[in-house]
Each structure stands twice: as structure tokens, then as C-alpha cells.
Design an enzyme around this catalytic site. Sequence first.
Site, PDB file in Angstrom:
ATOM      1  N   ARG A 232       8.328  -0.920   5.269  1.00  0.00           N
ATOM      2  CA  ARG A 232       7.718  -2.075   4.618  1.00  0.00           C
ATOM      3  C   ARG A 232       7.510  -3.184   5.641  1.00  0.00           C
ATOM      4  NH1 ARG A 232       6.197   0.845   1.508  1.00  0.00           N
ATOM      5  NH2 ARG A 232       6.393   0.907  -0.763  1.00  0.00           N
ATOM      6  N   GLU A 261      -1.660  -6.861   4.078  1.00  0.00           N
ATOM      7  CA  GLU A 261      -2.356  -5.600   4.270  1.00  0.00           C
ATOM      8  C   GLU A 261      -3.725  -5.634   3.603  1.00  0.00           C
ATOM      9  OE1 GLU A 261       1.536  -2.715   4.779  1.00  0.00           O
ATOM     10  OE2 GLU A 261       0.223  -2.396   3.058  1.00  0.00           O
ATOM     11  N   HIS A 280      -1.000   1.864   6.810  1.00  0.00           N
ATOM     12  CA  HIS A 280      -0.067   2.182   5.716  1.00  0.00           C
ATOM     13  C   HIS A 280      -0.336   3.598   5.187  1.00  0.00           C
ATOM     14  CE1 HIS A 280       2.592   0.225   2.408  1.00  0.00           C
ATOM     15  NE2 HIS A 280       2.868   1.513   2.529  1.00  0.00           N
TER      16      HIS A 280
END
Length: 324
Positions: A232, A261, A280
Site C-alpha cells: 500500500r 494513484e 498497482h
Amino acid sequence: MPTVAVTGDHFHYREQEYFGLLTKAGYEVRFIDPVKNNLNKPDVLLEQLAGCDAVMCSTEPYPAAFLDNCSVRVLSRLGVGFDSIDLEAATRNNIVVCRTPGILHESAAEQTLAFLFAISRNVIERDRQVREGHWKRTCWPRLAGQTLGLLGLGLIGRCVAEKALALGMKVIAYDPVAAPHDQIELVTLDRLWSDSDIVSLHAPCTPETANIINHVTLQRMKQGVVLINTSRGGLVDEAALAAALQSGQVLAAGLDVFHDEPPKPDNPLLKLDNVILAPHMAGMDLESERAMATMSAENIMALHSGQWPAANIVNPEVQATWKW
């Protein structure tokens, strides 16, 4: 029948198994375009999910401002992390929050190793040098014999550890709730920082772990440490990491996740050559993508039929009062 929204555009394919499961059972599936619509804004999220009963959700935030005003009964997370959801607000509003455990650990571990190999063998820079006509043969230390320190020894951390041990690395870990492992030494946080040649993050982002990688902890690490984050973005103070990468305290970093993000264009980490970046995707390969989507849909279908998939529900306290 209920309407199910799907927010992650990489799941917007009618050919996927989950889509067939839902539509054959009579559910309406609504694809929400996260590029066209800024789902990071609660008002936009509320507008886009109006009339939806359940969401197969990605990493977009679900704050109280949305959860206090929405019609959604189920948030079925495509993945295992749920820090983007205000769990207290979801519980207060009798919204079930699910996830898809036991699926993405192999993919996340492989991405961690991909970062390790790319950094330890200096893959990207060597490729660039050869293409530019430079034949520079500079050696770096091998991975075998180095100490890999894992922050978190859950399913993903253990999968990384097994692969690292097979490479001849020494593995240590900090995890206050982890069970003992014959080949992994459980250590204090101070020892994790001081003894690791490579620090790899595999912990959830909680109030206790937020920005756990910061100016102080980075200075406690070895000069020239490597940092990998496939967990994370909230675990890392990005300004502190950028400064440590520029000073040489951190030799290199592999980052799959960020505070924002996608990261903002002015993020200093984007401008550094000793950082390898990914969007990600650590937990996603073709196999895990299919399996996550299927389990996410099955969570919704089970709840609608009156079942309670307890192993996948992160706020079980809503069971007594929850209804579709």
C-alpha cells in the site's frame, strides 16, 4: 434483480466468467469508466453508482461522504486490501464489505521478485546503455546471501519468503501476529531496519503502519538499502523516500503503489532513475484477475441469496442488522 457496478476498467469484459455468472442469474452489470469519471471525488462516485445495489470495487476511495448517502448494500473488493473504504462508515450504514482472499499471493510475490531482479541486475539501465551504444560492464552484488526483511508475514509475505529462500537469501520478518517459521527469523522492527539489505513491504495500511517508512526509519536502515513496496502506498512517506534515494541512503526502490494513484506528475519519485515503477499491478496476472472477479461476484450472489461468506467479510458485525 440487483444492479452490480464494476469500477476497475481492466474487468470491463463481457467474456470474463464473473460477467456470465451475474448476467445468467439475472443481475444487471454496469461498467463504470474510471478514466472518464473521476471516482476519487465522492460526489462523482455517488452520481455514477446511483441505483446500484452492489459494487465490485477497485482501489478508488469510499469515504463516509459517499457511504452515508448511497444505496449500495455490498462493496465487494477485487483484492485483499480495503483501506480505501471507510470501514466504520460502511458498518454504520449496514453495508457489507467483502474481499477476495487467497488468490493474489503468487502474483504479488512474483512482482516483488521482478523488482528484486530488475534492481539487483540493474536490468533497465543496462538495457538502455546497450541501446545507446555504451558497453559498460559494472557488477552489482548477487541476491544469494543477502538479507531480505519482510514487513508483514501473511500469505503474500510467506510466498515471497519461500521464493527468496530458494534463491539462497536469508529472510527475516516483523509481524506481531505471525506464526513461527523454521527458516524465517521473526525480529523486532529495529532489527528489521538495521539488518536488512532489502526491505519489502507486505502489510496493510492502518493507523499503526501509515508512513512507517519515513525519514527516521530510513536512516535506521543500512546505507544502500533497497526498498520494495507491493502493498500500500500509504506505508511510505514519499518525500522522505525521494530524499533518501537522492542521497544514496536508499540505493534503489521498486514501487507498485503510491499515495495518489495514479501518482501526480510532480511526484519526485517519477523523476528518479533509481526507482522502478508499476501501476498497482502486483496482485494481478491473468489467473488472479479471473479468480478475483469470480470470487467478488460470488460474494455478492451469496449475500443476495441469504448466505454469509464469513471468510471473505471484513465487517462481520453488520450481520445482525444487515439486509439486502
